[in-house]
Enzyme design. Structure first.
Site, PDB file in Angstrom:
ATOM      1  CE  LYS A   1       0.723  16.512   2.440  1.00 23.98           C
ATOM      2  NZ  LYS A   1       0.700  17.997   2.640  1.00 23.98           N
TER       3      LYS A   1
ATOM      4  CG  HIS B   1      -2.788 -16.366  -1.502  1.00 24.96           C
ATOM      5  ND1 HIS B   1      -3.755 -16.696  -2.431  1.00 24.96           N
ATOM      6  CD2 HIS B   1      -3.307 -15.352  -0.767  1.00 24.96           C
ATOM      7  CE1 HIS B   1      -4.799 -15.911  -2.270  1.00 24.96           C
ATOM      8  NE2 HIS B   1      -4.555 -15.089  -1.270  1.00 24.96           N
TER       9      HIS B   1
END
Length: 413
Positions: free
Chosen positions: A252, A383
């Site tokens: 959370k 990348h």
């Protein structure tokens, strides 16, 4: 593979290769590390305190020519990769450059399938990183001999020459030699014009350096406003900056933090510039879908490495779930070989191909990935976040934009 059988030029293959009639006599490797962990540069959910590092390779020939290559790690891995590179010297010392460059795809097949080393996995893991650095050193050596940047060598090659750089074993169910030749021939008449344009305006780029996990909100704002937006990207890329936020784990508190961080990034760059987010392989399949459902309101163009870099099925499932949200999946920086890339591309598991120039077998195998992605209409955004990677990948992407893909939207380095 035959040696450039279809090439029609004023010079024979032997004539063209005579400049490379030289023997590799010495291989050295240096362990180079930078303490980026001190400022948490490069920090992400699975790599909280990396020290950006490189194994730096020097190949020397009997004539005194030198070629320089490298492969990237996050610190301690350097020692292992350096030992591996050293153990591969028997494949390089005493080799004639003329024989290597005359049919490099065939040569690579032989060295990648050496009878005893193959059990460790050709083009995988530490072996792949080591071979990538060594092969890239060969290309640097070739560029110095020809007195051309590597991208220019590639652009000037005939389609058959490009094809002979690649080992098509295991990927012909995705792209055949004939299909690859057709793709290269398709844009050949426009190469000169596109090369001129690239030299005039450059190519688009994105940055991963603004949202590292260890950065505070204030630092993110400072980096975006002062270093990238005002000084670089808004002036060079015509208000087309690409920015990445690095995501945390599933709880959370993290949800609140990452929602805020994405809000900070979007506020910094405005509503019209691209924003991408990167999970660095942290989530499972359903976690990734759930997270991106919450972050979709920030309109990210992609989620990078949402789950294990080896899980092709999970990437396909995530891609399918995120398609209605107009969020693509980007992956490939940790993909170990062209065969895995084939499966990612064909399964729908990636909408942005992030090949790494220092993995697999270096430049040659990367070209195989470019060709597969081009055939399937998937943009390549390599990348490049690491020591030396930006310097190498610009050669690949310049070749790509000139010889394979005239589109610039969604294609950058």
């Amino acid at each position: 593979m035959d040696k450039f059988d279809d090439i029609i030029t004023d010079l024979t293959v032997e004539d063209k290769m005579d400049k490379f009639d030289d023997i590799i006599t010495e291989l050295t490797v240096e362990d180079i590390r930078f303490p980026t962990s001190l400022e948490l540069d490069g920090s992400d959910a699975l790599h909280p305190s990396p020290d950006y590092s490189a194994c730096y390779i020097i190949l020397t020939t009997a004539r005194g020519e030198k070629g320089y290559g490298l492969t990237f790690t996050l610190g301690r891995g350097n020692e292992i990769v350096a030992h591996c590179i050293d153990s591969l010297r028997f494949l390089f010392l005493g080799q004639n450059l003329k024989e290597i460059f005359s049919n490099m795809g065939s040569w690579l097949y032989k060295v990648n399938n050496e009878g005893q080393l193959r059990w460790l996995g050709p083009e995988k893991g530490v072996i792949g990183l080591s071979m990538g650095g060594l092969v890239n050193a060969l290309w640097d050596l070739r560029g110095r001999i020809e007195k051309k940047p590597v991208w220019k060598i590639l652009v000037d090659m005939e389609p058959e020459e490009i094809i002979n750089l690649i080992d098509f074993t295991y990927i012909e169910d995705c792209i055949t030699r004939e299909e690859a030749k057709s793709l290269l021939l398709k844009f050949k008449p426009e190469r000169e014009e596109r090369e001129k344009k690239i030299l005039e305006v450059g190519v688009h780029a994105y940055t991963t350096a603004v949202g590292w996990l260890g950065y505070s909100d204030q630092k993110i704002r400072l980096v975006v406003y002062f270093e990238y937006v005002f000084e670089t990207f808004f002036t060079i890329l015509y208000n087309s900056s690409w920015l990445v936020g690095i995501l945390r784990s599933e709880d959370k508190v993290s949800r609140l933090i990452e929602n805020r961080r994405c809000e900070v990034l979007r506020d910094c760059i405005g509503p019209n510039n691209y924003m991408m987010v990167d999970a660095n392989q942290k989530w499972g399949t359903q976690e990734a879908i759930s997270w991106m459902g919450q972050l979709a309101r920030f309109n990210p163009i992609w989620i990078e490495e949402p789950t294990s870099a080896d899980d092709i099925q999970a990437h396909a499932d995530i891609s399918k779930a995120l398609k209605p949200m107009n969020i693509g999946v980007a992956t490939g920086e940790a993909c170990q070989n062209r065969v895995m890339f084939k499966q990612f591309l064909m399964s729908g598991g990636m909408q942005f191909c992030q090949v790494d120039s220092a993995r697999m077998s270096g430049l040659n195998e990367v070209l195989a990935v470019y060709l597969m992605a081009t055939k399937l209409g998937i943009p390549v955004c390599p990348h490049a976040g690491g020591v030396g990677l930006c310097e190498m990948v610009q050669h690949l992407q310049t070749f790509y934009l000139i010889s394979l893909s005239p589109e610039t939207e969604g294609r950058s380095f």
